[in-house]
Design a protein around this motif. Sequence first.
Motif, short mmCIF file in Angstrom:
data_model
loop_
_atom_site.label_atom_id
_atom_site.label_comp_id
_atom_site.label_asym_id
_atom_site.label_seq_id
_atom_site.Cartn_x
_atom_site.Cartn_y
_atom_site.Cartn_z
N THR A 158 6.17 10.77 3.61
CA THR A 158 5.08 10.20 4.93
C THR A 158 4.88 7.95 4.45
O THR A 158 5.85 7.60 5.42
CB THR A 158 3.58 10.71 5.09
OG1 THR A 158 4.17 11.86 4.46
CG2 THR A 158 3.75 11.06 6.03
N SER A 159 5.00 8.48 3.31
CA SER A 159 4.51 6.60 2.53
C SER A 159 6.28 5.92 3.23
O SER A 159 6.26 5.02 2.98
CB SER A 159 3.84 6.22 1.45
OG SER A 159 3.53 7.34 0.91
N LEU A 175 8.76 6.42 4.75
CA LEU A 175 8.15 6.67 6.58
C LEU A 175 8.33 4.77 7.27
O LEU A 175 8.14 4.14 7.50
CB LEU A 175 7.58 7.74 7.34
CG LEU A 175 9.33 9.44 7.57
CD1 LEU A 175 8.29 10.29 8.46
CD2 LEU A 175 10.69 8.63 7.89
N ILE A 176 6.02 5.18 5.97
CA ILE A 176 6.01 4.24 6.43
C ILE A 176 6.37 2.73 5.95
O ILE A 176 5.85 1.47 6.96
CB ILE A 176 4.38 4.14 6.17
CG1 ILE A 176 3.32 5.22 6.54
CG2 ILE A 176 3.52 2.65 6.03
CD1 ILE A 176 2.39 5.24 6.26
N LEU A 234 2.09 18.90 -1.65
CA LEU A 234 1.21 17.86 -1.08
C LEU A 234 1.48 15.74 -1.53
O LEU A 234 1.88 15.28 -0.76
CB LEU A 234 -0.18 17.80 -0.91
CG LEU A 234 -0.70 18.24 -0.91
CD1 LEU A 234 -2.52 18.79 -2.07
CD2 LEU A 234 -1.26 18.09 0.82
N ALA A 235 2.17 16.16 -3.24
CA ALA A 235 2.52 14.97 -3.41
C ALA A 235 4.25 14.73 -2.65
O ALA A 235 4.33 13.30 -2.16
CB ALA A 235 2.68 14.66 -4.74
N LEU A 291 1.45 4.26 -2.88
CA LEU A 291 0.94 5.72 -2.46
C LEU A 291 2.31 6.49 -2.55
O LEU A 291 1.86 7.22 -3.26
CB LEU A 291 0.56 5.67 -1.26
CG LEU A 291 -0.77 5.44 -0.39
CD1 LEU A 291 -0.88 4.97 1.23
CD2 LEU A 291 -2.30 6.17 -1.07
N LEU A 318 3.42 10.37 -9.14
CA LEU A 318 2.28 10.63 -10.41
C LEU A 318 2.20 12.42 -10.44
O LEU A 318 2.21 13.00 -11.44
CB LEU A 318 1.23 9.90 -10.78
CG LEU A 318 1.03 9.20 -11.97
CD1 LEU A 318 1.67 8.45 -13.08
CD2 LEU A 318 -0.75 8.77 -11.63
N VAL A 319 1.71 12.28 -9.09
CA VAL A 319 1.21 14.31 -9.39
C VAL A 319 2.02 15.40 -8.75
O VAL A 319 1.80 15.78 -10.23
CB VAL A 319 -0.09 13.64 -7.38
CG1 VAL A 319 0.03 15.28 -7.47
CG2 VAL A 319 -1.39 13.05 -7.65
N ALA A 362 4.48 15.13 0.34
CA ALA A 362 5.07 14.91 1.42
C ALA A 362 4.11 13.50 1.96
O ALA A 362 3.99 12.50 2.25
CB ALA A 362 3.89 16.15 2.16
N LEU A 363 3.11 13.26 1.19
CA LEU A 363 2.96 12.11 0.57
C LEU A 363 3.60 10.88 -0.07
O LEU A 363 3.96 9.94 1.05
CB LEU A 363 1.52 11.42 -0.63
CG LEU A 363 0.69 10.23 -0.98
CD1 LEU A 363 0.46 10.55 0.44
CD2 LEU A 363 0.20 10.43 -2.28
N PHE A 377 0.12 23.95 -4.53
CA PHE A 377 -0.50 22.75 -3.59
C PHE A 377 -0.77 20.92 -4.05
O PHE A 377 -0.10 20.51 -2.77
CB PHE A 377 -1.63 23.00 -3.28
CG PHE A 377 -1.94 24.09 -2.30
CD1 PHE A 377 -2.08 24.33 -1.18
CD2 PHE A 377 -2.64 25.14 -3.09
CE1 PHE A 377 -1.79 25.36 -0.08
CE2 PHE A 377 -2.85 26.14 -2.58
CZ PHE A 377 -2.13 26.34 -1.38
N PRO A 378 -0.46 20.83 -4.98
CA PRO A 378 -0.57 18.66 -5.46
C PRO A 378 0.70 19.08 -5.38
O PRO A 378 1.48 17.59 -4.85
CB PRO A 378 -0.72 19.58 -6.76
CG PRO A 378 -2.04 20.41 -7.44
CD PRO A 378 -1.95 21.79 -6.47
N THR A 382 1.26 -1.03 0.22
CA THR A 382 0.32 0.36 0.42
C THR A 382 0.68 0.92 -0.10
O THR A 382 0.96 2.20 -0.78
CB THR A 382 -1.11 -0.24 0.93
OG1 THR A 382 -1.77 -1.02 1.49
CG2 THR A 382 -2.00 0.96 1.38
N ALA A 383 1.87 1.55 1.06
CA ALA A 383 2.63 2.01 0.78
C ALA A 383 3.55 2.69 -0.43
O ALA A 383 3.91 3.67 -0.68
CB ALA A 383 3.78 1.76 2.26
#
Lengths: 506, 153, 330
Positions: free
Chosen positions: B51-52, B54-55, B44-45, B12, B18-19, B47-48, B40-41, B8-9
Amino acid sequence: MGFENLLLGFHIAVTPFNLFVAVVGIMLGTIIGVLPGLGGANGVAILLPLTFTMPPTSAIILLTSLYWGALFGGAITSILFNIPGEPWSVATTFDGYPLARQGQGGQALTAAFTSSFVGAFFSIVLITFFAPVLAEIALKFGPPEFFAIQFLTFSSFVGLGGGNPLKSLVSILLGFILAAVGLDIVTGQLRMTFGFTELMKGFDFIIAVIGLFGVGEILLSVEEGLKFQGTSTGMNLRVVLDTWKILPRYWRTFVRGSFIGFWMGFKPGGATPASFMSYAFAKRFSRNADRFGKGELEGVVAPETAAHAAGVAAMLPMITLGIPGSPTAAVMLGGLIIWGLQPGPMLFKEKPDFVWGLIASMYTGNIIGVLMVLAFVPFFAAILRIPFAILTPLIVVVCAVGSYAVHNSMIDVWYMVIFGVVGYVFKKLDYPLAPLVLALVLGDLAENALRQSLIMSQGSLAIFFARPISGVIMAVALLFFALPVVTPWWRRFRGGSVGTPAPRET
Amino acid sequence: MRAADLATAVVLMGLGGLVMFDAVRLGYDWGSDGPKSGFFPFWLAVALVVTSGLIVVQALRRHSPQPFVSREQLRPVLAVLVPATAMVLIMEVAGLYVASALYVAFYMRWVGRHRWITIALLALGLPLATFVIFERWFLVPMPKGPLEAWLGL
Amino acid sequence: MRHHRLVSALLVLILLAGAAMPAAAAWEPTKPIEFVVPAGTGGGADQMARLIAGISDKHKLSPRPLIVVNKAGGAGAEGFLDVKGKKGDAHTIIITLSNLFTTPLHTGVPFSWKDLTPVARLALDQFILWVNAETPYMTAKDYIAAVKENAGKPSQKKMGGTGSAQEDQIITIQIQQAIDGTKFTYVPFKGGGEVCVNLVGKHVDSTVNNPIECASHWKAKRVRPLAVFDTERIPVAEWKDIPTVKEALGVDIHYLMLRGIFGPPNMPKEAVDWYVGFLKKVTETPEWKKYMDEGALKPAFASGDEYAKWVEENEKLHRELMAKGGLLKK
């Protein structure tokens, strides 16, 4: 103004025909509220042609009653099946559905309907006596204030979700990213559509919710081999009376929810953020904060009070300014024009009988509404006794129909299936879904408001703090962001000042 | 559990990439009158992805013996999901009414083993109710197929 | 028992449906007509579509009802593409606004009016320059002077409008290009009603709203109309005191917005004829006329070649205007 006008209004609203019209409207509205994908706007649009043969006051009573019905009805499927019938009932699922799973669906429904009524009543009283003043305040809300409100809603949720903070963050980010897909109204550019015309309209919040919550939950419950539990109480109205005995305990939540709902309802699309914010505040201030999300009645009271208060408040800009506070109100405005009335600030002066008839009908409509839905509580609760192998396909079909109906588009039904799988996987891996949904609903609005504000200020962020209303809201929001950091420090400080010995081990 | 978490990570992270790719096309900097379309995209991307990432690290460090889903659990899930997907597929060609009737009948028989009479009632009743409520009352046209065309609806 | 009733109900339904089949030669709708609105609920196009559906019901102008469906995604592209995909369908029509031209030109989404079947032009919508009534600008000249004075400063005048690279922004750019030294900060909003309220709330300094979007605020003396973007004044009583831009500023800036109907590609000729006749009847009802007057819309019914030619010229005009304003897709 005030009382005499209201009496005049009641004179108009309380005729047998107008009361009959209200009952019909509420019944249809409740159906709309129950079925996801059908919104108040659908119903209003469909009834509009019928209203040409009625006097305008009866016509608007029919349409507004439908709207009250939809507000009440939104909670039903949220609580029973975890499927929010309307966007503003999403927060109701957080505790309503767990309650239903524990066999307390009747209590949850009673609490939801009663709270809706309390919130509505609060807003109606305010509208009755202060409409013109409130309209002036509403006008002061431009893009910066609007952004500040979104920011506040979001900040109120910070630090509330337990679990893995990284996964909460991913959930938020994903919500914001999904919200950005489609046309950017500020520049008119298409974002993240990668040439697919299907992606152009973006991801609709309600479809994401039907998938993530509704379909996802079905997958989870069949996996656990769980059957839906019927209510433990019998098919009678005792449950309503019993729940009423408990509810006064939550008077603070009622008051808070009503205020939040009313102030947020001014602006288009205010009911949904209001319900979230009210939920967050209730959890923050509740003694049972740790029980929120696991089936706490207060967690049903908070969002429903705010949502219905906001739903009523959305009528205010429509009556006083001629701007719709919700898509439903927008369609109603269209109706006014067809009936030969000019919506807008002159309506109060030119057609007092119409306006006051409408306001009085808000009282009668909501009273009739709450009595009608409460009478059906045992019936709704009994739906859960339907055998599982029947209920499951029925819910799936209703979800599919609802997803299609939102935009009359097949691709949305596929999105629903995909979101369903995502919801299932995320829930299993402990990614919280609430932040995703919140970000999805706020993302678009917040980004637009932010960028409109920045265009107005030619790129300076100072605009949010230089204006009095947005300044105050932003300050409160920042406080909430800081709260998780500040709270321990504050506790120690306060603990010291009262004279209790400070914990030695530090 | 770990494999699913990792997968999943990673998905993501890919999504974030992609974004970011599209955000760069749109312009991700701060223009003269505030942020551009991609601002913003893009962040946000970023950061995504972080974060992913790190997961992923988190998941690699932690061992969880429990599987994501057991075979016994998966069966009822697929029993809902596969027919539902099939229903949506059939919807594309045969319209909503036929698809939902088939789906309800199939599920009730296969999983619930209900009597045919109950099945017939519900499998026909539900599309009919949908038709009356959506198409007749609220005038929301549903996707239709050859059957409806033949009936002239 | 209940089962039997269900079956018979179904049979009756089938029979009814069969009976509804047309026998006459002239085409008539045999099922509900899907009326697509490529914009959100509550806007000008949506209002008009719902009005038409309502009038049709009230005066029984169509044997089957019109169902209004909003497909607003991608600045209306969703609606246009949907209709474009329904080749030969006689039971779908779409109401258009200027985004028929602006959306494909700005976003590059592949559709054009040439993909659709022109049915009829119903009316043309006016644009008016509005300011807040509490400002000291009594004439367009006063206001433009103030715009020039503040150009390039932090206090640069703000023009509110609907969307980006759509009619409101086109008009704003036209002003800037026609009058030397003017510069606006263009603030895009989601819908026309919202724009006017932001003017009343003084969040923007001026707008170029359609008359109907600001009419009630004007009556309540909250906003002030300064000039009409047309070559002649609006001939309706209360509106006729507003000067044209040419009279007020000496430059000719005019822009009218299409309110027209299109069908899917290759719509059968008989169906087009039926819709033209139907719409003609709609525009002759008193409700329609009242709406035209109140909204200061220009009645401009046209169909057939006349309509197609007008649309073609207008697309060219939009291409020129948007090219000049730098709004074409790069």
